[in-house]
Design an enzyme around this catalytic site. Structure first.
Site, mmCIF file in Angstrom:
data_model
loop_
_atom_site.group_PDB
_atom_site.id
_atom_site.type_symbol
_atom_site.label_atom_id
_atom_site.label_comp_id
_atom_site.label_asym_id
_atom_site.label_seq_id
_atom_site.Cartn_x
_atom_site.Cartn_y
_atom_site.Cartn_z
ATOM 1 N N CYS A 79 0.817 -1.207 0.000
ATOM 2 C CA CYS A 79 0.000 0.000 0.000
ATOM 3 C C CYS A 79 0.861 1.272 0.000
ATOM 4 O O CYS A 79 1.501 1.561 -1.006
ATOM 5 C CB CYS A 79 -0.998 -0.029 1.162
ATOM 6 S SG CYS A 79 -2.339 1.189 0.963
ATOM 7 N N HIS A 181 -3.784 -4.786 0.269
ATOM 8 C CA HIS A 181 -3.276 -5.320 1.539
ATOM 9 C C HIS A 181 -3.407 -6.840 1.548
ATOM 10 O O HIS A 181 -4.485 -7.367 1.852
ATOM 11 C CB HIS A 181 -4.065 -4.747 2.718
ATOM 12 C CG HIS A 181 -3.780 -3.312 3.006
ATOM 13 N ND1 HIS A 181 -2.756 -2.917 3.842
ATOM 14 C CD2 HIS A 181 -4.372 -2.186 2.554
ATOM 15 C CE1 HIS A 181 -2.748 -1.600 3.909
ATOM 16 N NE2 HIS A 181 -3.711 -1.130 3.129
ATOM 17 N N GLU A 183 -2.420 -8.859 3.766
ATOM 18 C CA GLU A 183 -2.716 -9.318 5.133
ATOM 19 C C GLU A 183 -4.194 -9.159 5.489
ATOM 20 O O GLU A 183 -4.642 -9.698 6.498
ATOM 21 C CB GLU A 183 -1.833 -8.589 6.149
ATOM 22 C CG GLU A 183 -2.104 -7.122 6.321
ATOM 23 C CD GLU A 183 -1.484 -6.259 5.241
ATOM 24 O OE1 GLU A 183 -1.730 -5.037 5.274
ATOM 25 O OE2 GLU A 183 -0.761 -6.778 4.364
#
Length: 205
Positions: A79, A181, A183
């Site tokens: 990001c 992202h 994650e």
């Protein structure tokens, strides 16, 4: 050692949890020396790029990131981390970034909801181990108002459509960067982290 850069604004908790879930014990650090001993580096990102650059410069981490990339240490940027790799950003005025990848970071166009937040498809443009086991046009989670525009389009590894078709992933040598992202992206995001770390540790052998 999996080293996660802490510059005071990163999405550290989610990144740490993802890497721990994969069976690694990451080191979270703001010490530049740790980057030069790392097997794999993650540069996470949440916040404003200008503020992040100021923190990286003041801590000596900016110079250490450039050095680690130069010596071939695998680095995954996420990001704002992706945006920081470019020459400059237009966010909050014009700010110099790490200047590792030539190009600019620009605001998403008017007429669409900003920030771009939520799930969107990632169109793979290259055949690379980072995509192993991940279907083309899989959905990943985005939260951003700016996008990167590389001067050399050969580094664009994936694109996403949101008002425009923008670069959502960059790959150059040992450097991999995502606008989304991983994650926060469920099974495919976790698989992307696993692929990155497997590549990094196989290189060490």
């Amino acid at each position: 050692m999996v080293t996660i850069i802490n510059y005071g604004a990163g999405n550290l908790g989610s990144v740490v949890n993802a890497i721990v879930e994969l069976g690694y014990q990451p080191q979270v650090t703001s010490n530049p020396d740790d980057l030069l001993r790392a097997t794999a580096i993650v540069l996470p990102g949440v916040g404003a790029a200008g503020d992040a650059m100021e923190r990286l410069d003041n801590s000596g981490m900016a110079a250490a990131i450039r050095e680690a990339i130069a010596v071939g240490t695998p680095l995954l940027a996420v990001c704002i981390g992706l945006q920081l790799l470019f020459s400059h950003t237009e966010e909050g005025g014009k700010h110099r970034c790490l200047e590792i990848i030539p190009g600019a970071v620009k605001r998403l166009p008017p007429g669409i909801k900003i920030p771009h937040m939520g799930w969107n498809q990632v169109k793979q443009l290259v055949d690379h181990p980072i995509f192993r086991g991940i279907p083309d046009e899989a959905n990943f989670y985005f939260v951003h108002s700016y996008y990167a525009e590389p001067a050399d389009t050969s580094v664009v590894a994936a694109t996403t459509d949101y008002g425009i078709t923008f670069c959502s992933m960059v790959i150059r040598d040992n450097l991999i960067a995502t606008q989304f992202h991983p994650e926060k992206s469920g099974r495919w995001g976790l698989r992307m982290y696993a692929n990155f770390l497997e590549m990094a540790f196989s290189k060490e052998k």
